[in-house]
Write a protein that holds these residues in place. Structure first.
Motif, PDB file in Angstrom:
ATOM      1  N   THR A   5     -55.638   8.920   6.953  1.00 30.41           N
ATOM      2  CA  THR A   5     -54.561   8.552   6.017  1.00 30.41           C
ATOM      3  C   THR A   5     -53.613   9.708   5.716  1.00 30.41           C
ATOM      4  O   THR A   5     -52.630   9.514   4.980  1.00 30.41           O
ATOM      5  CB  THR A   5     -55.153   8.040   4.695  1.00 30.41           C
ATOM      6  N   ALA A   6     -53.859  10.890   6.285  1.00 33.97           N
ATOM      7  CA  ALA A   6     -53.028  12.063   5.984  1.00 33.97           C
ATOM      8  C   ALA A   6     -51.542  11.830   6.252  1.00 33.97           C
ATOM      9  O   ALA A   6     -50.693  12.201   5.410  1.00 33.97           O
ATOM     10  CB  ALA A   6     -53.530  13.272   6.760  1.00 33.97           C
ATOM     11  N   PRO A   7     -51.165  11.229   7.382  1.00 32.27           N
ATOM     12  CA  PRO A   7     -49.718  11.031   7.612  1.00 32.27           C
ATOM     13  C   PRO A   7     -49.060  10.175   6.526  1.00 32.27           C
ATOM     14  O   PRO A   7     -47.940  10.477   6.083  1.00 32.27           O
ATOM     15  CB  PRO A   7     -49.687  10.325   8.974  1.00 32.27           C
ATOM     16  N   LYS A   8     -49.762   9.131   6.090  1.00 27.37           N
ATOM     17  CA  LYS A   8     -49.197   8.265   5.055  1.00 27.37           C
ATOM     18  C   LYS A   8     -49.056   9.021   3.739  1.00 27.37           C
ATOM     19  O   LYS A   8     -48.022   8.896   3.042  1.00 27.37           O
ATOM     20  CB  LYS A   8     -50.079   7.037   4.875  1.00 27.37           C
ATOM     21  N   LEU A   9     -50.050   9.801   3.382  1.00 24.04           N
ATOM     22  CA  LEU A   9     -49.982  10.580   2.147  1.00 24.04           C
ATOM     23  C   LEU A   9     -48.849  11.601   2.207  1.00 24.04           C
ATOM     24  O   LEU A   9     -48.154  11.836   1.200  1.00 24.04           O
ATOM     25  CB  LEU A   9     -51.326  11.284   1.903  1.00 24.04           C
ATOM     26  N   ARG A  10     -48.658  12.192   3.350  1.00 26.74           N
ATOM     27  CA  ARG A  10     -47.569  13.168   3.512  1.00 26.74           C
ATOM     28  C   ARG A  10     -46.218  12.478   3.319  1.00 26.74           C
ATOM     29  O   ARG A  10     -45.293  13.039   2.691  1.00 26.74           O
ATOM     30  CB  ARG A  10     -47.650  13.806   4.897  1.00 26.74           C
ATOM     31  N   ASP A  11     -46.106  11.272   3.828  1.00 24.91           N
ATOM     32  CA  ASP A  11     -44.853  10.528   3.692  1.00 24.91           C
ATOM     33  C   ASP A  11     -44.555  10.172   2.234  1.00 24.91           C
ATOM     34  O   ASP A  11     -43.387   9.955   1.866  1.00 24.91           O
ATOM     35  CB  ASP A  11     -44.907   9.236   4.528  1.00 24.91           C
ATOM     36  N   ILE A  12     -45.569  10.107   1.416  1.00 25.96           N
ATOM     37  CA  ILE A  12     -45.367   9.828  -0.006  1.00 25.96           C
ATOM     38  C   ILE A  12     -44.950  11.089  -0.753  1.00 25.96           C
ATOM     39  O   ILE A  12     -44.007  11.076  -1.562  1.00 25.96           O
ATOM     40  CB  ILE A  12     -46.658   9.244  -0.632  1.00 25.96           C
ATOM     41  N   LEU A  13     -45.629  12.181  -0.479  1.00 24.12           N
ATOM     42  CA  LEU A  13     -45.432  13.402  -1.264  1.00 24.12           C
ATOM     43  C   LEU A  13     -44.092  14.085  -0.977  1.00 24.12           C
ATOM     44  O   LEU A  13     -43.413  14.541  -1.911  1.00 24.12           O
ATOM     45  CB  LEU A  13     -46.573  14.377  -0.982  1.00 24.12           C
TER      46      LEU A  13
END
Length: 205
Positions: A123-131
């Motif tokens: 899920t790291a890419p999705k979290l990065r896209d949020i932050l």
């Protein structure tokens, strides 16, 4: 010539007038024997037996109570440790700086089971896209931790934090209370095996 007749020199033994030694009398048949025991002896023996029973009973109860107390203290210590593990994890997960996203990912996987760490990697890419678009920063202060259950050393814990955050939408910052649902497994070396509430730390994103 005269022949002398020799005189008899022996004499007849005198009759034994002494009575032979008396023979021991045989015990009377059918003679009954009685044993006399003092009442004080019986009472003393009874008191001694009672005292021993009381001492043994007290010792057993005392040892049992010590064992129960030791087990209870150990269980309480384990619960406190689990709550501290959960709190430390929640604090790390809530400390975010969009300029150092990789550091946050490291904290997300710290002291987690391999299965949970793999989920965060996915899920790291999705979290990065949020932050990054939000320019999110946040810090946290613990409020309390509460153990909801303990099933064979697997602790379900709610961790309550006050999260102070800034982002592109609220540059002046704000405060919110966040609840993390953290599972800690004692048998796995006190690893965090599951966590919920991360979306709350990110403002419900």
């Amino acid at each position: 010539m005269t022949t002398e007749t020799p005189e008899r020199t022996g004499s007849n033994p005198e009759p034994d007038t002494e009575t032979a030694a008396a023979q021991p009398e045989s015990p009377r048949r059918g003679r009954s024997l009685s044993v006399s025991i003092r009442m004080s002896t019986v009472l003393a023996a009874a008191v001694l037996a009672l005292a021993v029973a009381l001492i043994v009973g007290f010792a057993v109860a005392w040892l049992g109570a010590r064992g129960e107390l030791r087990d209870r203290d150990a269980a309480a210590a384990d619960q406190r440790h689990a709550e501290q593990v959960a709190t430390d994890y929640a604090l790390g997960a809530s400390t975010i700086d969009y300029n150092h996203v990789e550091d946050w990912f490291t904290r997300l996987k710290a002291n987690t089971s391999p299965q949970l760490a793999n989920k965060f990697d996915a899920t790291a890419p999705k979290l990065r896209d949020i932050l990054l678009p939000l320019k999110w920063t946040s810090t946290a202060t613990p409020i309390a931790a509460e153990t909801l259950g303990d099933a064979g050393g697997v602790y379900k814990i709610d961790v309550f934090l006050t999260v102070s955050s800034t982002n592109a939408q609220t540059p002046d910052g704000g405060h919110t209370t966040v609840t993390y649902n953290v599972t800690v497994d004692r048998a796995a070396g006190w690893k965090v095996t599951d966590v919920g509430g991360l979306d709350g730390a990110l403002g419900g994103k």
